[in-house]
Scaffold this motif. Structure first.
Motif: not given
Length: 69
Positions: A51-66
């Motif tokens: 779950d922590d790795e998935r949350a980190a992935y989602d956060a990184r995707v959001a940062r990359c998108r920004e």
């Protein structure tokens, strides 16, 4: 999914963390990393992300998108 075969000590590199995008057959899949890079890897090298790795992935995707906007 997490590709533990990508991790190494020298030079330091962490495991690849990505979403399975396509099953290619013969034991291979294509995963997409948070910064939209696709890599091909063996199914046997993958494990489910925590779950922590998935949350980190989602956060990184959001940062990359920004940064692309």
């Amino acid at each position: 999914m997490v590709d533990e075969a990508a991790a190494r000590e020298s030079p330091p590199a962490s495991c690849w963390l990505g979403r399975v995008q396509m099953v290619l057959g013969d034991g291979w899949v294509r995963i997409i990393l948070p910064h939209a890079v696709e890599v091909t890897t063996r199914i046997g090298d993958l494990r489910d992300a925590t779950d922590d790795e998935r949350a980190a992935y989602d956060a990184r995707v959001a940062r990359c998108r920004e940064t692309r906007l």
